[in-house]
Scaffold this motif. Structure first.
Motif, PDB file in Angstrom:
ATOM      1  N   LEU A   1       2.461  22.407   1.260  1.00  0.00           N
ATOM      2  CA  LEU A   1       3.734  21.930   1.807  1.00  0.00           C
ATOM      3  C   LEU A   1       4.530  21.208   0.735  1.00  0.00           C
ATOM      4  CD1 LEU A   1       2.636  20.551   5.293  1.00  0.00           C
ATOM      5  CD2 LEU A   1       3.901  22.633   4.824  1.00  0.00           C
ATOM      6  N   GLY A   2       4.421  21.694  -0.490  1.00  0.00           N
ATOM      7  CA  GLY A   2       5.083  21.032  -1.618  1.00  0.00           C
ATOM      8  C   GLY A   2       6.568  20.829  -1.420  1.00  0.00           C
ATOM      9  N   ALA A   3       7.160  21.686  -0.598  1.00  0.00           N
ATOM     10  CA  ALA A   3       8.596  21.565  -0.356  1.00  0.00           C
ATOM     11  C   ALA A   3       8.930  20.242   0.307  1.00  0.00           C
ATOM     12  CB  ALA A   3       9.073  22.727   0.511  1.00  0.00           C
ATOM     13  N   PHE A   4       7.939  19.667   1.015  1.00  0.00           N
ATOM     14  CA  PHE A   4       8.190  18.420   1.725  1.00  0.00           C
ATOM     15  C   PHE A   4       7.920  17.186   0.865  1.00  0.00           C
ATOM     16  CE2 PHE A   4       9.142  19.725   5.958  1.00  0.00           C
ATOM     17  CZ  PHE A   4       8.563  20.973   6.097  1.00  0.00           C
ATOM     18  N   ALA A   5       7.522  17.431  -0.379  1.00  0.00           N
ATOM     19  CA  ALA A   5       7.192  16.293  -1.240  1.00  0.00           C
ATOM     20  C   ALA A   5       8.459  15.702  -1.822  1.00  0.00           C
ATOM     21  CB  ALA A   5       6.247  16.748  -2.349  1.00  0.00           C
ATOM     22  N   LYS A   6       8.975  14.661  -1.185  1.00  0.00           N
ATOM     23  CA  LYS A   6      10.243  14.075  -1.626  1.00  0.00           C
ATOM     24  C   LYS A   6      10.028  12.770  -2.359  1.00  0.00           C
ATOM     25  CE  LYS A   6      12.394  17.227   0.752  1.00  0.00           C
ATOM     26  NZ  LYS A   6      13.009  18.335   0.041  1.00  0.00           N
TER      27      LYS A   6
ATOM     28  N   ILE B   1       0.850  -1.204   0.000  1.00  0.00           N
ATOM     29  CA  ILE B   1       0.000   0.000   0.000  1.00  0.00           C
ATOM     30  C   ILE B   1       0.877   1.242   0.000  1.00  0.00           C
ATOM     31  CG2 ILE B   1      -1.614   1.383   1.346  1.00  0.00           C
ATOM     32  CD1 ILE B   1      -2.891  -1.110   2.349  1.00  0.00           C
ATOM     33  N   PHE B   2       1.877   1.234   0.871  1.00  0.00           N
ATOM     34  CA  PHE B   2       2.701   2.434   0.968  1.00  0.00           C
ATOM     35  C   PHE B   2       3.703   2.561  -0.176  1.00  0.00           C
ATOM     36  CE2 PHE B   2       1.452   5.005   4.436  1.00  0.00           C
ATOM     37  CZ  PHE B   2       0.691   4.170   5.235  1.00  0.00           C
ATOM     38  N   THR B   3       4.032   1.443  -0.831  1.00  0.00           N
ATOM     39  CA  THR B   3       4.832   1.565  -2.045  1.00  0.00           C
ATOM     40  C   THR B   3       4.054   2.403  -3.041  1.00  0.00           C
ATOM     41  OG1 THR B   3       5.815  -0.594  -1.661  1.00  0.00           O
ATOM     42  CG2 THR B   3       5.985   0.280  -3.876  1.00  0.00           C
ATOM     43  N   ALA B   4       2.718   2.234  -3.042  1.00  0.00           N
ATOM     44  CA  ALA B   4       1.879   3.034  -3.930  1.00  0.00           C
ATOM     45  C   ALA B   4       1.772   4.474  -3.442  1.00  0.00           C
ATOM     46  CB  ALA B   4       0.489   2.402  -4.024  1.00  0.00           C
ATOM     47  N   ILE B   5       1.485   4.624  -2.142  1.00  0.00           N
ATOM     48  CA  ILE B   5       1.221   5.956  -1.589  1.00  0.00           C
ATOM     49  C   ILE B   5       2.451   6.852  -1.666  1.00  0.00           C
ATOM     50  CG2 ILE B   5       0.507   7.212   0.476  1.00  0.00           C
ATOM     51  CD1 ILE B   5      -1.727   5.576   0.062  1.00  0.00           C
ATOM     52  N   LEU B   6       3.641   6.248  -1.463  1.00  0.00           N
ATOM     53  CA  LEU B   6       4.847   7.060  -1.347  1.00  0.00           C
ATOM     54  C   LEU B   6       5.564   7.288  -2.668  1.00  0.00           C
ATOM     55  CD1 LEU B   6       6.320   5.544   1.947  1.00  0.00           C
ATOM     56  CD2 LEU B   6       5.111   7.699   1.673  1.00  0.00           C
ATOM     57  N   GLN B   7       4.929   6.939  -3.770  1.00  0.00           N
ATOM     58  CA  GLN B   7       5.553   7.206  -5.066  1.00  0.00           C
ATOM     59  C   GLN B   7       5.792   8.701  -5.211  1.00  0.00           C
ATOM     60  OE1 GLN B   7       3.719   4.546  -8.478  1.00  0.00           O
ATOM     61  NE2 GLN B   7       2.163   5.138  -7.021  1.00  0.00           N
ATOM     62  N   VAL B   8       6.736   9.054  -6.094  1.00  0.00           N
ATOM     63  CA  VAL B   8       7.054  10.478  -6.285  1.00  0.00           C
ATOM     64  C   VAL B   8       5.811  11.256  -6.704  1.00  0.00           C
ATOM     65  CG1 VAL B   8       8.636  12.089  -7.356  1.00  0.00           C
ATOM     66  CG2 VAL B   8       9.262   9.706  -7.144  1.00  0.00           C
ATOM     67  N   ASP B   9       5.001  10.629  -7.559  1.00  0.00           N
ATOM     68  CA  ASP B   9       3.779  11.308  -7.996  1.00  0.00           C
ATOM     69  C   ASP B   9       2.563  10.692  -7.317  1.00  0.00           C
ATOM     70  OD1 ASP B   9       3.636   9.520 -11.193  1.00  0.00           O
ATOM     71  OD2 ASP B   9       4.108   8.884  -9.148  1.00  0.00           O
TER      72      ASP B   9
ATOM     73  N   ALA C   1      -6.676   3.852 -11.558  1.00  0.00           N
ATOM     74  CA  ALA C   1      -6.071   3.480 -10.280  1.00  0.00           C
ATOM     75  C   ALA C   1      -4.750   4.202 -10.075  1.00  0.00           C
ATOM     76  CB  ALA C   1      -5.875   1.967 -10.208  1.00  0.00           C
ATOM     77  N   ASP C   2      -4.058   4.445 -11.175  1.00  0.00           N
ATOM     78  CA  ASP C   2      -2.772   5.128 -11.081  1.00  0.00           C
ATOM     79  C   ASP C   2      -2.879   6.493 -10.430  1.00  0.00           C
ATOM     80  OD1 ASP C   2      -0.653   4.152 -13.883  1.00  0.00           O
ATOM     81  OD2 ASP C   2      -0.879   3.424 -11.845  1.00  0.00           O
ATOM     82  N   LEU C   3      -4.051   7.119 -10.584  1.00  0.00           N
ATOM     83  CA  LEU C   3      -4.209   8.449 -10.009  1.00  0.00           C
ATOM     84  C   LEU C   3      -4.297   8.393  -8.491  1.00  0.00           C
ATOM     85  CD1 LEU C   3      -6.826   9.842 -12.543  1.00  0.00           C
ATOM     86  CD2 LEU C   3      -4.383  10.322 -12.465  1.00  0.00           C
ATOM     87  N   MET C   4      -4.618   7.233  -7.960  1.00  0.00           N
ATOM     88  CA  MET C   4      -4.681   7.024  -6.503  1.00  0.00           C
ATOM     89  C   MET C   4      -5.525   8.070  -5.805  1.00  0.00           C
ATOM     90  SD  MET C   4      -1.849   4.793  -5.694  1.00  0.00           S
ATOM     91  CE  MET C   4      -0.869   3.903  -6.868  1.00  0.00           C
ATOM     92  N   SER C   5      -6.678   8.387  -6.388  1.00  0.00           N
ATOM     93  CA  SER C   5      -7.526   9.401  -5.771  1.00  0.00           C
ATOM     94  C   SER C   5      -8.616   8.724  -4.966  1.00  0.00           C
ATOM     95  CB  SER C   5      -8.157  10.256  -6.855  1.00  0.00           C
ATOM     96  OG  SER C   5      -9.077   9.452  -7.569  1.00  0.00           O
TER      97      SER C   5
ATOM     98  N   LEU D   1       0.553  10.876  -1.325  1.00  0.00           N
ATOM     99  CA  LEU D   1       1.117  11.659  -0.226  1.00  0.00           C
ATOM    100  C   LEU D   1       1.674  12.977  -0.750  1.00  0.00           C
ATOM    101  CD1 LEU D   1       1.889  11.989   2.732  1.00  0.00           C
ATOM    102  CD2 LEU D   1       4.087  10.950   2.201  1.00  0.00           C
ATOM    103  N   ASN D   2       2.483  12.892  -1.775  1.00  0.00           N
ATOM    104  CA  ASN D   2       3.060  14.118  -2.320  1.00  0.00           C
ATOM    105  C   ASN D   2       1.994  15.029  -2.913  1.00  0.00           C
ATOM    106  OD1 ASN D   2       5.607  13.488  -1.514  1.00  0.00           O
ATOM    107  ND2 ASN D   2       6.308  12.703  -3.484  1.00  0.00           N
ATOM    108  N   SER D   3       0.987  14.437  -3.569  1.00  0.00           N
ATOM    109  CA  SER D   3      -0.110  15.262  -4.111  1.00  0.00           C
ATOM    110  C   SER D   3      -0.773  16.026  -2.984  1.00  0.00           C
ATOM    111  CB  SER D   3      -1.155  14.388  -4.810  1.00  0.00           C
ATOM    112  OG  SER D   3      -0.557  13.580  -5.774  1.00  0.00           O
ATOM    113  N   PHE D   4      -0.995  15.325  -1.873  1.00  0.00           N
ATOM    114  CA  PHE D   4      -1.633  15.967  -0.725  1.00  0.00           C
ATOM    115  C   PHE D   4      -0.760  17.088  -0.180  1.00  0.00           C
ATOM    116  CE2 PHE D   4      -4.277  16.486   2.842  1.00  0.00           C
ATOM    117  CZ  PHE D   4      -3.484  16.549   3.973  1.00  0.00           C
ATOM    118  N   LEU D   5       0.537  16.835  -0.077  1.00  0.00           N
ATOM    119  CA  LEU D   5       1.436  17.860   0.442  1.00  0.00           C
ATOM    120  C   LEU D   5       1.416  19.113  -0.439  1.00  0.00           C
ATOM    121  CD1 LEU D   5       4.463  15.682   1.614  1.00  0.00           C
ATOM    122  CD2 LEU D   5       2.866  16.943   3.038  1.00  0.00           C
ATOM    123  N   HIS D   6       1.400  18.881  -1.759  1.00  0.00           N
ATOM    124  CA  HIS D   6       1.313  20.031  -2.672  1.00  0.00           C
ATOM    125  C   HIS D   6       0.015  20.781  -2.447  1.00  0.00           C
ATOM    126  CE1 HIS D   6       4.900  19.683  -5.113  1.00  0.00           C
ATOM    127  NE2 HIS D   6       4.711  18.390  -5.252  1.00  0.00           N
ATOM    128  N   LEU D   7      -1.052  19.985  -2.264  1.00  0.00           N
ATOM    129  CA  LEU D   7      -2.389  20.566  -2.100  1.00  0.00           C
ATOM    130  C   LEU D   7      -2.456  21.519  -0.926  1.00  0.00           C
ATOM    131  CD1 LEU D   7      -5.096  20.137  -3.555  1.00  0.00           C
ATOM    132  CD2 LEU D   7      -5.734  18.588  -1.721  1.00  0.00           C
TER     133      LEU D   7
END
Lengths: 295, 274
Positions: free
Chosen positions: A145-150, A125-133, B41-45, A136-142
């Motif tokens: 806090l985009g600076a924290f999107a690593k 699950i987290f391999t998916a969530i923690l992808q660069v795009d 699914a890729d969009l993970m929304s 998690l990073n989308s949320f941080l940008h939202l």
């Protein structure tokens, strides 16, 4: 009559110990002894019959290796940070749950659920969530806090921290439940007396609550430490020690040596890990138990 | 209730509910994603799927060897748990009742297993010598032995609360100690046996390390390894991976919702009694 006591003791037949004892001896104790022995050899899967003692050579090789030392520091970092974070979050959640709030059952169900899910599920699950795009990073940008999107799993600096985060996500609920049980042993009179005396919430926490839940603190911290020093599956699935060996951990090194066939080195790494677990968990337990208060 | 206290309560509740979202959201993304197309699914929304693709699950069941993994997990977990519970209950009875040097040493050795990591490489060497490496038997033995310390601990703690007078009365009647155990003590062990069974089963079911080290033949793979392998093949199709994860989660989650109280209390009481 004291004589009947001893005679009763001798009437228990020892054979009931045998199955468990024998299996434990053959498949845990003996492998441990053999493993320790093989730590001092050049045992290699390719030369199974030619095994030579090489003294401390394996240890020299490991401790002189950059990758191994990184694994060592990662393991210690992981253990230290996760132990404290899991316990702190667990305590915070337990303190909230211990007050009169309505959604207690729902909250306990939700926070404890990750504990019973398998590491493979959570790791993926987290391999998916923690992808660069990823989300998690989308949320941080939202939230600005985009600076924290690593690149959480792909950046050598952040990979181990990603593992730390997921571990805390998974097990804070476990610490919470243990703390809840501990908090519930504190009689309400203590809190009432404390508020009559005009103590602030923080003072109550420090002088009354924490000393009285010391046993729960001991259990949580010691269990967190043991789990942290032996961590393997989560790191293997999230990063496999990568990129490179930037997020490798001790138990991961053991597996790598095993998979690579260098079983003497693997056993030595396992021995080092065992020593760390034993020394650190026992000394921490001793230290914390001393601070437990009699009610 | 004073209004300031009320506000405090409400704030705390909102805070806790907010924090619970941190747990829920990743799970929701996975759940919803399992019904989407690969691109969606890729969009993970958190958006609902345009069309609920139940077919994803059929693909996964066929390609992910779920049935095989499930049967292997069921077989290994039930066998190992049964053996573990029986031998630990018996042994714990003796260790709890007889107090001499030998039982004290034995107990300490068992407790070593609570924190000491197993020397898996050496264990595999022993399995190879016995020519059972890579078999169900090896995995089952690994699980039986791995769960001995915790089960022993749980049973001993509980048996110590059963009055010795029961034993003494039975001895006077001429019963042997195993008669006492199976007839008098065992029925009393029901609650703690549930705890031990749940704890052992969940640990074994979820374990990934054992099969990783011990099973080279994919037909023996338990669910965790089957899932990992599926991910290796289909990592581009998160919708399928998510469906795979949901399928493997279902048994445990159902167990959790049915027996939540037992599971939570069991997993933590084992720790608290220490």
């Amino acid at each position: 009559m004291s004589s009947s006591k001893t005679s009763i003791q001798s009437r228990y037949s020892y054979w009931m110990i045998v199955p468990a004892g024998l299996l434990f001896l053959l498949f845990f104790l003996i492998p441990s002894v053999i493993g320790i022995g093989f730590s001092f050899t050049d045992w290699n899967v390719n030369r199974m019959t030619e095994i030579h003692f090489n003294g401390l050579e394996n240890f020299r090789l490991l401790l002189g290796n950059v990758g191994f030392n990184k694994a060592l520091t990662n393991t210690l970092l992981f253990t230290f940070v996760t132990s404290i974070l899991k316990a702190t979050l667990g305590l915070a959640l337990a303190l909230i749950m211990n007050t009169s709030i309505k959604s207690k059952n729902y909250l306990r169900t939700i926070f404890f659920m990750p504990v019973i899910l398998s590491t493979i599920v959570i790791g993926l699950i987290f391999t998916a969530i923690l992808q660069v795009d990823g989300p998690l990073n989308s949320f941080l940008h939202l939230i600005g806090l985009g600076a924290f999107a690593k690149n959480w799993l792909g950046d050598p600096v952040f990979a181990i921290w990603a593992c730390i985060g997921v571990e805390v996500w998974k097990y804070s609920g476990f610490c919470m439940v243990i703390f809840l049980a501990g908090l519930q042993t504190i009689p309400k009179e203590f809190y009432e007396a404390s508020s009559i005396d005009g103590a602030s919430g923080f003072q109550t926490l420090k002088k009354i609550t924490i000393p009285l839940i010391m046993p729960s603190i001991t259990i949580n911290i010691v269990m967190n430490i043991i789990g942290g020093l032996k961590i393997f599956e989560l790191v293997y699935i999230l990063t496999n020690g990568g990129p490179g060996f930037s997020s490798q951990v001790l138990n991961g090194v053991v597996f790598n040596k095993f998979a690579g066939g260098t079983w003497g080195l693997g056993s030595a790494a396992n021995l080092i890990m065992t020593i760390f677990v034993g020394v650190i968990s026992l000394s921490t337990m001793k230290f914390l138990k001393k601070r437990e208060v009699e009610m | 209730m004073k209004s300031s206290k009320r506000i405090g309560n409400i704030t705390r509740e909102i805070l806790a509910l907010g924090l619970s979202l941190i747990i829920l959201l990743p799970l929701m993304i996975m759940f919803l994603g399992s019904f989407k197309t690969s691109a969606e699914a890729d969009l993970m929304s958190l958006e609902l799927p345009a069309k609920w693709m139940f077919s994803n699950y059929l693909v996964v069941i066929e390609k992910g060897k779920i049935l095989r993994g499930l049967l292997n997990s069921l077989f290994v977990a039930s066998t190992a748990t049964t053996i573990n519970i029986v031998i630990c209950a018996m042994c714990a009875f003796i260790l709890a009742r007889v107090n001499n040097k030998m039982t004290k040493i034995l107990f300490s050795l068992f407790m070593l297993g609570l924190f000491m990591p197993p020397f898996l490489i050496a264990l595999i060497y022993i399995f190879k010598m016995l020519q059972i490496n890579g078999t169900y038997l090896a995995l089952i033995i690994y699980y039986v032995v791995g769960s001995i310390p915790m089960s022993m601990f749980i049973f001993m703690g509980f048996i110590k609360t059963i009055p010795k007078e029961i034993d003494e009365a039975a001895f006077v009647e001429g019963a042997s100690s195993h008669q006492i155990f199976f007839v008098a003590i065992l029925p009393l062990l029901k609650p703690v046996t549930v705890t031990a069974v749940l704890l052992t089963t969940i640990t074994i079911w979820n374990d990934f390390t054992g099969p990783l080290y011990l099973l080279s033949n994919s037909k023996y793979w338990t669910l965790p390894l089957a899932v990992y392998n599926f991910f290796g093949l289909y990592s581009r199709d998160w919708n399928l991976v998510f469906a795979d994860l949901i399928l493997t989660m279902i048994p445990i989650v159902i167990l959790y919702f049915v027996l939540q109280k037992n599971i939570v209390e069991g997993m933590t009481s084992g720790a608290v009694k220490g």
